[in-house]
Design a protein around this motif. Structure first.
Motif, PDB file in Angstrom:
ATOM      1  N   GLY B  22       0.819  -1.209   0.000  1.00 20.97           N
ATOM      2  CA  GLY B  22       0.000   0.000   0.000  1.00 20.97           C
ATOM      3  C   GLY B  22       0.854   1.261   0.000  1.00 20.97           C
ATOM      4  O   GLY B  22       0.541   2.239  -0.678  1.00 20.97           O
ATOM      5  N   SER B  23       1.979   1.235   0.738  1.00 24.96           N
ATOM      6  CA  SER B  23       2.861   2.411   0.741  1.00 24.96           C
ATOM      7  C   SER B  23       3.435   2.646  -0.648  1.00 24.96           C
ATOM      8  O   SER B  23       3.531   3.784  -1.112  1.00 24.96           O
ATOM      9  CB  SER B  23       4.008   2.213   1.718  1.00 24.96           C
ATOM     10  N   GLN B  24       3.819   1.530  -1.308  1.00 31.47           N
ATOM     11  CA  GLN B  24       4.376   1.688  -2.662  1.00 31.47           C
ATOM     12  C   GLN B  24       3.326   2.245  -3.622  1.00 31.47           C
ATOM     13  O   GLN B  24       3.597   3.169  -4.399  1.00 31.47           O
ATOM     14  CB  GLN B  24       4.892   0.332  -3.169  1.00 31.47           C
ATOM     15  N   VAL B 172       7.930   1.212   4.574  1.00 33.13           N
ATOM     16  CA  VAL B 172       6.970   1.995   5.352  1.00 33.13           C
ATOM     17  C   VAL B 172       7.635   3.246   5.919  1.00 33.13           C
ATOM     18  O   VAL B 172       7.087   4.349   5.835  1.00 33.13           O
ATOM     19  CB  VAL B 172       6.367   1.122   6.468  1.00 33.13           C
ATOM     20  N   VAL B 173       8.846   3.088   6.455  1.00 28.42           N
ATOM     21  CA  VAL B 173       9.525   4.245   7.037  1.00 28.42           C
ATOM     22  C   VAL B 173       9.774   5.318   5.977  1.00 28.42           C
ATOM     23  O   VAL B 173       9.454   6.500   6.173  1.00 28.42           O
ATOM     24  CB  VAL B 173      10.858   3.806   7.694  1.00 28.42           C
ATOM     25  N   VAL B 174      10.322   4.881   4.846  1.00 27.25           N
ATOM     26  CA  VAL B 174      10.617   5.848   3.789  1.00 27.25           C
ATOM     27  C   VAL B 174       9.335   6.524   3.310  1.00 27.25           C
ATOM     28  O   VAL B 174       9.285   7.749   3.121  1.00 27.25           O
ATOM     29  CB  VAL B 174      11.352   5.152   2.619  1.00 27.25           C
ATOM     30  N   ALA B 175       8.282   5.723   3.147  1.00 30.51           N
ATOM     31  CA  ALA B 175       7.030   6.296   2.657  1.00 30.51           C
ATOM     32  C   ALA B 175       6.505   7.344   3.626  1.00 30.51           C
ATOM     33  O   ALA B 175       6.066   8.423   3.211  1.00 30.51           O
ATOM     34  CB  ALA B 175       6.002   5.189   2.446  1.00 30.51           C
ATOM     35  N   VAL B 176       6.571   7.045   4.936  1.00 26.25           N
ATOM     36  CA  VAL B 176       6.073   8.011   5.918  1.00 26.25           C
ATOM     37  C   VAL B 176       6.885   9.307   5.836  1.00 26.25           C
ATOM     38  O   VAL B 176       6.328  10.411   5.807  1.00 26.25           O
ATOM     39  CB  VAL B 176       6.146   7.408   7.342  1.00 26.25           C
TER      40      VAL B 176
END
Lengths: 434, 336
Positions: B22-24, B172-176
């Protein structure tokens, strides 16, 4: 049509004819005829897209799906039925499909008449129906696929003449188009594009996975032909004499004769379609279509039901695409779901229509022939070019081998550049609409 | 313990993969939605932009690896990201200069831009295949797991394992971080505000002295960043294959439309809706339900609603439902 445009059309078609003759002389007539046959089919696809885009401004990027459905139609009509498989699970599969259809109808009914809780009712009907459908369908599918899966394992077809499958392929595609059009037309244009993109992927996924239907990725081979087989021709005395008179050996002559027969069949279909589309374009209906395309609001003010007309032309154009798909499977003699790639079957057709001239049927046909020829010939030309570029490099160097390997991907680049150039410098295409 | 086991199983096979995916998707959809909001067309070349940016990252990664430079437990690709973004930005700005600007000056209708983007898609696609080929490329290095099956079992004493791949955590970390920076930029900086103004009302924005070319340039720069990061994260998590990136176009568009085209928040929500639906519907839920339900009600079959090959069908069905019920998307995007 003014004389100038006429001359231009004749000149451009002459140029394309020269390309094919040149291929025949320089490479071989067999290759030239193969390209010509696929060119005829591509021209029909381009006509179908031109009806949707050129007449009505509908942006369909699911061409691949409609073409593949046509191919499925060809298999389901022409292959001999597998009675053992049908006896094993045919009833259950049919029951499952009927149950699925009933579910959808019930869901629509629930949505329309459900009153305050229509949404929940519809969801409940859909979920319950889905499980019933799977419970009915799955055992049937398993039974069918268990019937000697190595070479059969599907329901086969109706065993009817393959020519009959062409209109059936068109009908299948038209049915799918009706469902898509009903949901996505009338909304903004991008939504139709995304919806068609999606349905095409789903159709291909279905054809790859539903082995009971057309063997999935195991492919269907040996689709019956409307023309004689090469080996039969080679055996007949009269054909041997004919080949001898032309001074050709029988094997080559038979291959060429079969391809010519196909070309004749395809050309007849193409000519009928051109005649029909040209007549439609010149009729009051065609004028109305163009009026709607050019100004929807004004057309609506004149009392035209824009969404309905859009649905009509979308279904018609998709039917033509399905027809072309069925013809292509007949020509190939096989159905290989993995060969359906969007770049080849959706976006390449778009390049044909844009380059040829959207809104002009002759333009679409021209684009079909020209771009198909380029698509086939760019690869050997690219290899030649790369050999020229790398000629001076050291033998066995990393860059040289990489460049030579990568030459095969030149065609995508070329198509993109051609599309961009035409769109920029001749946005109405090689043969503009009058 | 049973419901706990069910939760762990669900987390292992559904929640963790879906959050990463989902983040991607959200990052990809953000790019699509920004282009839609500012330049006002659906960019069909977006999947191939992602592929191109990722390719640049992969090539840089290989270069770094052969030079012996690593990033400790983290994948080297993260170090290569800035280079990839720069290359993608140069490509997008060049494309805009050569292709799109002409139509913008002519005030062409949106569908002309879309067709131009088809041509751009072909070119990018061919170029990517030309340079790196059509095969799968794996470029993930560093630690493989953040939580390994054995480590989780030893720590909690549960029977069911929970595995979190380090690539999923990084995703997830990068996306946030990226989303936080993007929203800060859009809401707090002058350029970001002018972009939003331009997106909301072009005429008013021009009237108040906003330079449209500047807005467009910033948009392409941001899109290059988003596309490259989304593509690299996807490639790290799964693998890099140009055709897969082309196919990502469908779920990405579905996410952007479900959320509401032109709405950044919507793109993020849409990405997670699509990802969760896709993973839940194509995962066999037998084990999870088996833990939740009493013995007598436990399901016989796999309870796999659709085979994984139909994952495109999921995004498509959600898209259709949203189109039918709420054509502007969950967050009231533009509906022109």
């Amino acid at each position: 049509m003014s004389d100038r445009v006429d001359l231009r059309a004749v000149g451009l078609f002459g140029l394309v004819a020269l390309l094919f003759v040149g291929t025949g002389i320089l490479q071989s007539w067999n290759v030239a005829l193969t390209i010509l046959n696929m060119g005829l089919i591509s021209a029909i696809m381009a006509l179908g897209v031109n009806m949707q885009w050129g007449y009505a401004g509908l942006f369909n990027v699911g061409i691949m799906g409609f073409v593949a459905l046509g191919g499925l139609g060809a298999v389901l009509v022409s292959m001999p039925p597998d009675t053992e498989a049908i006896a094993a699970g045919g009833g259950r599969v049919l029951g499952g499909l009927l149950l699925g259809a009933v579910t959808i109808i019930a869901a629509i009914f629930a949505w329309r008449r459900g009153g305050r809780h229509a949404g929940w009712l519809m969801v409940a009907v859909l979920i319950a129906g889905f499980f019933l459908y799977r419970a009915m369908l799955d055992p049937g599918v398993e039974a069918i696929e268990a019937v000697s899966p190595a070479n059969r394992g599907s329901i086969g077809g109706l065993g009817l003449p393959v020519l009959l499958s062409w209109p059936v392929g068109g009908l299948l595609a038209a049915g799918a188009a009706w469902v898509i059009g009903k949901t996505a037309l009338g909304l903004r244009s991008d939504y139709l594009a995304i919806a068609t993109l999606g349905i095409a992927e789903i159709i291909i996924a279905m054809m790859k996975n539903e082995d009971w239907l057309a063997r999935g990725v195991k492919n269907v081979i040996g689709v019956p032909r409307p023309v004689p087989y090469e080996v039969d021709l080679q055996r007949t005395q009269s054909f041997q004499d004919l080949a001898a008179r032309f001074g050709a050996d029988t094997v080559t002559a038979s291959a060429i004769a079969v391809k010519l027969a196909y070309a004749g069949l395809f050309a007849v279909v193409l000519l009928i379609l051109i005649w029909l589309t040209q007549a439609a374009l010149a009729s009051p209906w065609g004028r109305m279509m163009r009026a709607i395309r050019d100004n929807e609001v004004a057309a609506e003010a004149m009392g035209k039901d824009v969404t309905r007309r859009h649905l009509q032309i979308f279904v018609l154009g998709s039917a033509v695409l399905g027809l072309a798909g069925a013809m292509m499977v007949t020509f190939d003699g096989q159905l290989t779901p993995t060969s359906y790639q969007p770049l080849r079957y959706t976006f390449l057709i778009w390049v044909m229509v844009i380059v040829g001239g959207s809104g002009n049927n002759w333009g679409a046909v021209l684009g079909g022939f020209l771009i198909w020829w380029l698509w086939v010939e760019v690869e050997p030309l690219g290899v030649l070019l790369m050999q020229g570029i790398t000629a001076g490099m050291a033998e066995g160097s990393w860059l040289k081998s990489h460049l030579l390997d990568a030459a095969a991907h030149m065609r995508l680049l070329t198509m993109g550049v051609i599309l961009l150039l035409v769109l920029r410098f001749s946005p109405r295409g090689l043969l503009p609409e009058k | 313990m049973e419901p706990l086991h069910a939760l762990v199983t669900l987390a292992n096979f559904v929640i963790v993969p879906a959050v990463a995916y989902g983040s991607q998707l959200a990052l990809g959809a953000l790019g699509v939605t920004l282009i839609y909001g500012i330049l006002r067309f659906s960019n069909f070349a977006h999947g191939d932009t992602m592929a191109f940016g990722t390719m640049a990252v992969i090539l840089t990664t290989w270069g770094l690896q052969s030079a012996g430079i690593g990033f400790g437990p983290l994948p080297t690709a993260l170090l290569a990201l800035p280079v990839g973004i720069a290359v993608a930005a140069a490509l997008l700005l060049g494309t805009d200069r050569v292709v799109y600007r002409f139509y913008r000056d002519k005030k062409a209708v949106p569908v002309t831009f879309v067709i131009a983007s088809l041509g751009v898609m072909f070119v990018y696609n061919g170029f990517t295949r030309f340079v790196i080929g059509v095969d799968d490329q794996r470029f993930a290095d560093g630690a493989r797991f953040l939580v390994s099956a054995r480590g989780f079992r030893d720590a909690t004493g549960l029977d069911e394992p929970l595995v979190i791949k380090s690539t999923q955590a990084i995703t997830v970390v990068v996306a946030v971080v990226v989303v936080a920076v993007l929203f800060w930029f859009l809401n707090r900086t002058r350029t970001g505000k002018s972009m939003r103004a331009y997106s909301d009302n072009e005429d008013l924005a021009l009237l108040s002295g906003i330079n449209p070319e500047r807005v467009v340039t910033y948009t392409w720069l941001i899109v290059a960043g988003l596309a490259t990061i989304a593509g690299t994260l996807y490639g790290l998590d799964k693998s890099f294959k140009p055709f897969t990136y082309f196919q990502l176009l469908l779920p990405i568009f579905a996410a952007a439309i479900v959320g509401g085209l032109g709405s950044p928040i919507g793109a993020i929500a849409g990405g997670f809706v699509i990802a969760f639906a896709e993973v839940t519907i194509t995962y066999p839920l037998k084990k999870v339900l088996g833990y939740f339900l009493p013995e007598s009600l436990a399901p016989d079959g796999l309870v796999q609603l659709l085979s994984t090959d139909y994952k495109f069908a999921v995004s498509f069905m959600i898209l259709i439902i949203v189109l039918l019920i709420r054509p502007t998307g969950l967050f009231r995007g533009k509906s022109v």
